[in-house]
Write a protein that holds these residues in place. Sequence first.
Motif: not given
Length: 458
Positions: A385-400, A408-410
Motif C-alpha cells: 500500500l505504501a509503495l503504491s501511494i508513493i509511486v502514484t503521488a510521484f507520477t502525478l507530481q512529475a511535470r514538464s 496543469d500536470g502532464t
Amino acid sequence: MASTEPRLMESGNIKGLSKETRHGRTAHNMSSSSLRKKSDLALVSKVPCGLVRLLLANLQEVILGTKLSVLFPAIPAAIVAKCYGFGDPWVFALSLLGLTPLAERVSFLTEQIAYYTGPTVGGLLNATCGNATELIIAIFALIQYKVDVVKYSLLGSILSNLLLVLGTSLFCGGIANITKEQKFDRRQGDVNSLLLLMALLCHILPLMFRYTGDSVVVTAKPTLLLSRVCSIIMLIGYFGYLVFQLWTHRQFFETQEEVDDSDDLTSQEAPVIGFWSGFAWLAAMTAVIALLSEFVVGTIENASESWGISVSFISIILLPIVGNAAEHAGAIIFAFKNKLDISLGVALGSATQIAVFVVPLCVVISWICGIKMDLDFNLLETGSLALSIIVTAFTLQARSLIFFMTLDGTSHYMKGFVLLLCYIVIGACFFVSPTPTLNQANVLDLGVKSSTGGLFRA
C-alpha cells in the motif's frame, strides 16, 4: 406522483429539465455514463395504462439502459446455483459477474436522485454510494467474522484504483493521443494524495506499534485501541474532505464537467426516472447487491481451494477488478478521449473514499459488533500500500518544465506503463504467497476463542 415523475412525450422522449437543474455529477457518474445506452421509449409511450407505461419505462431505463445488461442473467443464475447446490465455485463466479452491472446501476440511480435533491445532497449520495459494493461485501464478511477477507478486499480496491485503473487510463490515453501532451488539473489529485498519505500513516502506526512491543499478546489491545482512534481521525478527515469538495472548493471538482457538456456520453439534461422510483430501484439494487455479497463471502474459501488460488489473490486482485469493472472501463474510455480529469477523478476519488471512509467505517462497525478488527494489515500488505501511494503521488507530481509553474500536470503513456508493471508485480507477489486458513475474528465478550496469531499477525 405526476409532479416528480418525468413525463413521456408523444415522440417517446423525456421532457427535459433546464440545464441549471443538473446536480451532483461527479467523475464517477460521468465514467459510468460512458457505458449507458439511450433508450427509445416510442413503443412504451403507446401503452394506454399510465402505471404500466411508467413501470415499463423504468424497466427499460434501469435494466436495459446499460451496455452491461447482458450480465444481468448472472444474478438469477447465481441464486439458482446456490439453491440447487451447483457448487461454491459456480456460485462465487456467477455472483461476481452479477455484481458488475449492479455497481454501475447504483451510480446511475444516485445521479438520477441527485437531479431532484440538488448538488449538496446529490454529492453526499455519491460520496456514500460510490463504493457501495465494497462496503456491503465488507459488512457481510464482518458478520461472518472473516476480518482477513475484509482487509484483503479493501486493500485490493485501493491498489486496483491507484495502479490498475489509473495506470491503464494513462497508458491507453497516452497511446491514443501519442502526438499530444496530455494535461490534467493537479488540484484534485493533490488533495487526494494528501488524504491517501494520511490514511497510510494511520495504517503504518499500528504496524510499527506491534513491532516495537515486547510480544503480540502485550501489544494486541493497545494496537486495537490505536486503530480505533486512527479510524475516527480518518472519518473526521473524510468529513472535512466532503466539506472541501461540496462547499468551500467545489470548483476543483466541477471543472471536469465543463469540458464534457458537448459529449453525447455525458450530456444528459434531464432525469429519466422519477424521484421515488429512483429510491425504490436503489433500495432494490442494494438488496440484490447484499444477497450476492453474502454469496461471495460465503463461497470464497471453497472457490479458492477448488481453483488452487489463494484467498489473498482472489480478494486483492479478482474482487476489485470484477466488482468495479464498469467504473474502470468508463475511466479508460475518457482517457482515450484525452479527458484525464475524469479518469483521475474516478481512480483517485475511489481509492481515497475506500482508504479514509470505508476502511475506518468497517473498523467502527466491527467495534460496535464486538469484533476485533484493527488497521494492522501486516508488513507485506502495508508495504504494498505504501509503495503504491508513493509511486502514484510521484507520477502525478512529475511535470514538464513548461507547466512547472501552472496548475496543469502532464502525462504520457510511460507513466501508465510503469503503474501497470507495479500492479503486475504486486499481483504476482500475492499469487505465489501461500495463504494459511482464514482465522475467525476475535469477538469481545462472546466467549469465542481465536488464535492471537492469525493471518495478519504472522
